[in-house]
Design a protein around this motif. Structure first.
Motif, PDB file in Angstrom:
ATOM      1  N   CYS A 213       0.842  -1.205   0.000  1.00  0.00           N
ATOM      2  CA  CYS A 213       0.000   0.000   0.000  1.00  0.00           C
ATOM      3  C   CYS A 213       0.874   1.251   0.000  1.00  0.00           C
ATOM      4  CB  CYS A 213      -0.928  -0.002   1.199  1.00  0.00           C
ATOM      5  SG  CYS A 213      -2.036  -1.416   1.150  1.00  0.00           S
ATOM      6  N   SER A 214       0.350   2.283  -0.646  1.00  0.00           N
ATOM      7  CA  SER A 214       1.173   3.463  -0.909  1.00  0.00           C
ATOM      8  C   SER A 214       1.575   4.204   0.367  1.00  0.00           C
ATOM      9  CB  SER A 214       0.398   4.418  -1.826  1.00  0.00           C
ATOM     10  OG  SER A 214      -0.806   4.791  -1.201  1.00  0.00           O
ATOM     11  N   TYR A 215       0.813   4.025   1.436  1.00  0.00           N
ATOM     12  CA  TYR A 215       1.079   4.779   2.674  1.00  0.00           C
ATOM     13  C   TYR A 215       1.824   3.947   3.715  1.00  0.00           C
ATOM     14  CZ  TYR A 215      -3.295   2.237   3.227  1.00  0.00           C
ATOM     15  OH  TYR A 215      -4.246   1.261   3.194  1.00  0.00           O
ATOM     16  N   PRO A 316     -13.748   4.222  -4.206  1.00  0.00           N
ATOM     17  CA  PRO A 316     -13.204   3.043  -4.910  1.00  0.00           C
ATOM     18  C   PRO A 316     -11.908   3.326  -5.653  1.00  0.00           C
ATOM     19  CG  PRO A 316     -15.306   3.751  -5.882  1.00  0.00           C
ATOM     20  CD  PRO A 316     -15.076   4.609  -4.692  1.00  0.00           C
ATOM     21  N   LEU A 317     -11.778   4.545  -6.165  1.00  0.00           N
ATOM     22  CA  LEU A 317     -10.565   4.885  -6.902  1.00  0.00           C
ATOM     23  C   LEU A 317      -9.363   4.904  -5.945  1.00  0.00           C
ATOM     24  CD1 LEU A 317      -9.925   5.634  -9.809  1.00  0.00           C
ATOM     25  CD2 LEU A 317      -9.983   8.052  -9.111  1.00  0.00           C
ATOM     26  N   ARG A 318      -9.588   5.512  -4.786  1.00  0.00           N
ATOM     27  CA  ARG A 318      -8.483   5.562  -3.820  1.00  0.00           C
ATOM     28  C   ARG A 318      -8.177   4.165  -3.274  1.00  0.00           C
ATOM     29  NH1 ARG A 318      -6.931  10.137  -2.344  1.00  0.00           N
ATOM     30  NH2 ARG A 318      -9.002  11.071  -2.213  1.00  0.00           N
ATOM     31  N   GLN A 319      -9.234   3.356  -3.091  1.00  0.00           N
ATOM     32  CA  GLN A 319      -8.992   1.967  -2.635  1.00  0.00           C
ATOM     33  C   GLN A 319      -8.031   1.282  -3.607  1.00  0.00           C
ATOM     34  OE1 GLN A 319     -12.965   0.341  -2.643  1.00  0.00           O
ATOM     35  NE2 GLN A 319     -13.416   0.982  -0.542  1.00  0.00           N
ATOM     36  N   ARG A 320      -8.295   1.476  -4.907  1.00  0.00           N
ATOM     37  CA  ARG A 320      -7.462   0.820  -5.929  1.00  0.00           C
ATOM     38  C   ARG A 320      -6.073   1.436  -6.004  1.00  0.00           C
ATOM     39  NH1 ARG A 320     -11.544   0.684  -9.516  1.00  0.00           N
ATOM     40  NH2 ARG A 320     -10.816   2.492 -10.683  1.00  0.00           N
ATOM     41  N   ASN A 321      -6.043   2.778  -6.036  1.00  0.00           N
ATOM     42  CA  ASN A 321      -4.757   3.454  -6.254  1.00  0.00           C
ATOM     43  C   ASN A 321      -3.782   3.329  -5.088  1.00  0.00           C
ATOM     44  OD1 ASN A 321      -5.642   4.180  -8.704  1.00  0.00           O
ATOM     45  ND2 ASN A 321      -6.091   6.324  -8.199  1.00  0.00           N
ATOM     46  N   THR A 322      -4.312   3.071  -3.894  1.00  0.00           N
ATOM     47  CA  THR A 322      -3.397   2.970  -2.749  1.00  0.00           C
ATOM     48  C   THR A 322      -2.911   1.537  -2.526  1.00  0.00           C
ATOM     49  OG1 THR A 322      -5.316   2.811  -1.289  1.00  0.00           O
ATOM     50  CG2 THR A 322      -4.263   4.988  -1.473  1.00  0.00           C
ATOM     51  N   ASN A 388       9.934   7.208   2.931  1.00  0.00           N
ATOM     52  CA  ASN A 388      10.333   6.292   1.847  1.00  0.00           C
ATOM     53  C   ASN A 388       9.211   5.407   1.318  1.00  0.00           C
ATOM     54  OD1 ASN A 388      13.014   7.177   1.735  1.00  0.00           O
ATOM     55  ND2 ASN A 388      13.422   6.034   3.619  1.00  0.00           N
ATOM     56  N   THR A 389       7.985   5.788   1.580  1.00  0.00           N
ATOM     57  CA  THR A 389       6.848   5.063   0.997  1.00  0.00           C
ATOM     58  C   THR A 389       6.483   5.723  -0.338  1.00  0.00           C
ATOM     59  OG1 THR A 389       5.385   6.505   2.245  1.00  0.00           O
ATOM     60  CG2 THR A 389       5.839   4.335   3.194  1.00  0.00           C
ATOM     61  N   ILE A 390       5.588   5.057  -1.077  1.00  0.00           N
ATOM     62  CA  ILE A 390       5.132   5.604  -2.361  1.00  0.00           C
ATOM     63  C   ILE A 390       4.502   6.981  -2.117  1.00  0.00           C
ATOM     64  CG2 ILE A 390       3.529   5.223  -4.301  1.00  0.00           C
ATOM     65  CD1 ILE A 390       3.746   2.173  -3.639  1.00  0.00           C
TER      66      ILE A 390
END
Ligand code: B12
Ligand code: SF4
Length: 442
Positions: A213-215, A316-322, A388-390
């Motif tokens: 996950c990006s965070y 839903p977009l954030r669910q996917r993008n993260t 250093n995360t996405i």
């Protein structure tokens, strides 16, 4: 060169709560050093069970509770934040007595937690150096792993050890201590005999997580996802029950339910077969995707008291993008499954994030409405930045944060101030709103 003093340091923060917070990594190192014939002393600066303060700090039903605290001045980079800042843990006079009681160490090994807790490390190191000016202090743990370069700016820390993998940590320590530390074949339990109270303990059945996950910093600690042998884990739980009379066990896993049929289900079957009676808790959010009827039933049978689900956002977009660890449909199914085996709405806790990059208040309110309609208990989680995360890389690229952002700003209490949509006042209003809704959940 045989005396080692292990330290769980003070915390400096706007808020801190003992939600099964145990110095897990440090206590595993304690076991390892004992097995290598070192003389170990241990001071827990966060000890809520110290006889002198035990009566002042209350426990909830499952062994969690507030720390003793005193207000202190805010550090320079966050001096304008309008919230009191405190140091959490033993009062200084009690800590001093503890320090005077231990034999002079050859090395001090200190653990670290959140990146924004570094002032607590400096406080503790300065305090220890007054008594032991010539004794080197070695720092390891989460902050040390995420920001080894930043450690150099701290007063009183002489060495830094990075990583979460015990053999690699062991190798680095051997070099610092100047003596080979032998590594046993078997899994090393944390040395819980060093704790003042063992009624609630923590366990880790796996390292890492298959998601990215990006965070999240999971991959920065463990590149690979590794699950331990279920039988070994049942033995470990039995050991804690028999030797420490543990009542509550919290899982520290990032991904406890992955490969359920080969992992958590055999673990829980083993626990049930041996008749081990403990309460289980999952303070780290669970992956809802894996909670089918069978698993829900098993969690209930095995006494999972706090079941906390990761939802984070309804967008839903954030669910996917993260990272795509959850969809709204999967979430609904998991809640249905948990309710069908007897969990009440109050017993199903759900993490919903506030202040994610580019998120606005409407998205959070939509999430609150959605969850409240499903009749579950909502826990708002304010976003914390992990270096250093996405996400961190993206925020830097967009110029929302500078590369010299002080780690104090990673703090979930204040990170949202960096973005426009969430003032502390608005977050407080959201929290009050959620509390009023949660009171209606049974
Ligand atoms: C369990 C956990 C929690 C629990 C308990 C928290 C706690 N403070 O103990 C709960 C669920 C409550 C929690 C809450 C939060 N957490 Co949390 N949590 C974790 C998790 C999964 C494990 C932490 C842990 O204690 N591990 C035990 C470690 C120390 O053991 P270990 O790695 O095996 O130890 C090895 C080495 O570190 C080393 N070592 C350790 N100490 C020492 C000392 C010396 C001298 C040496 C040589 C070596 C050494 O040796 C060991 C060998 O195996 C981590 C992610 C992860 N996978 O690590 C996130 C993590 C620490 N949490 C994180 C976050 C963001 C949070 C929250 C802010 C979430 C939120 N927004 O509310 C809150 C903050 C709450 C708070 N104020 O404490 C972030 C860190 C953020 C940061 N900027 O630092 C992490 C990294 C997850 C992520 N998102 O990336 N968390
Ligand atoms: S699923 Fe959880 S532990 Fe895994 S990467 Fe995502 S947030 Fe981190």
């Amino acid at each position: 060169m045989n005396n080692i003093l292990l330290i769980n340091p003070w915390i400096c923060d706007f808020a801190a709560y003992d939600l099964w917070m145990r110095p897990f990594g440090l206590l595993r190192i304690a076991s390892l050093l004992k097995a290598n014939r070192y003389n170990i002393s241990y001071i827990d600066f966060l000890n809520r069970y110290h006889p002198k303060i035990k009566k002042l700090v209350k426990n909830d039903d499952f062994g969690c509770g507030k720390f003793y605290k005193r207000h202190i001045q805010k550090p320079e980079p966050i001096k304008d934040v309008e919230r009191p800042y405190s140091i959490y843990g033993l009062p200084e006079e009690i800590a001093l007595k503890e320090v005077k009681n231990v034999p002079k160490p050859d090395f001090i090994l200190m653990t670290s937690g959140m990146t924004y807790w570094y002032p607590g490390l400096e406080y503790t190191a300065r305090f220890l150096k007054k008594r032991f000016p010539d004794v080197p202090i070695v720092l390891g743990g989460i902050y040390a792993t995420l920001l080894p370069e930043h450690v150099k700016s701290l007063e009183g820390i002489d060495y830094v050890v990075t990583g979460s993998d015990l053999p690699s940590v062991c190798l680095q320590l051997s070099l610092i201590l100047g003596k080979d530390i032998k590594f046993p074949e078997c899994y090393i339990y944390p040395d819980y005999s060093l704790l003042s109270d063992t009624s609630s303990l923590v366990i880790e059945t796996s390292k890492g997580c298959p998601f990215n996950c990006s965070y999240c910093g999971s991959k920065l600690f463990n590149k690979r996802f590794i699950q331990r042998n279920p039988e070994e884990i049942v033995d470990e739980i039995e050991f804690y029950r028999e030797n420490y009379k543990v009542k509550d066990i919290a899982f520290y896993d990032d991904a406890l339910l992955v490969n359920a049929d080969k992992h958590i289900i055999p673990i829980l079957d083993g626990v049930l077969k041996k008749g081990i009676s403990v309460n289980f808790h999952t303070p780290n959010g669970l992956h809802v995707r894996f909670i089918d009827k069978k698993l829900a039933k098993k969690l209930k049978e095995a006494n999972f008291k706090t079941v906390t689900l990761s939802f984070e956002t309804v967008n839903p977009l954030r669910q996917r993008n993260t990272g795509g660890k959850v969809t709204t449909e999967e979430f609904k199914t998991a809640v249905e499954n948990l309710k069908s085996v007897g969990y009440s709405g109050k017993e199903i806790g759900v993490y919903l994030m506030v202040g994610m990059p580019h998120q606005d208040e409407k998205e959070v309110r939509d999430g609150i409405e959605f969850l409240h309609n499903l009749k579950v208990h909502i826990t708002l989680v304010t976003y914390s930045l992990v270096p250093n995360t996405i996400d961190e890389k993206m925020l830097k690229k967009e110029g929302i944060i500078n590369s010299d952002l002080d780690p104090l700003w990673h703090n979930d209490t204040i990170f949202s101030l960096i973005q426009d949509d969430f003032s502390l006042k608005r977050i407080k209003a959201l929290r009050d709103y959620v509390s009023s809704l949660n009171r209606k959940i049974v």
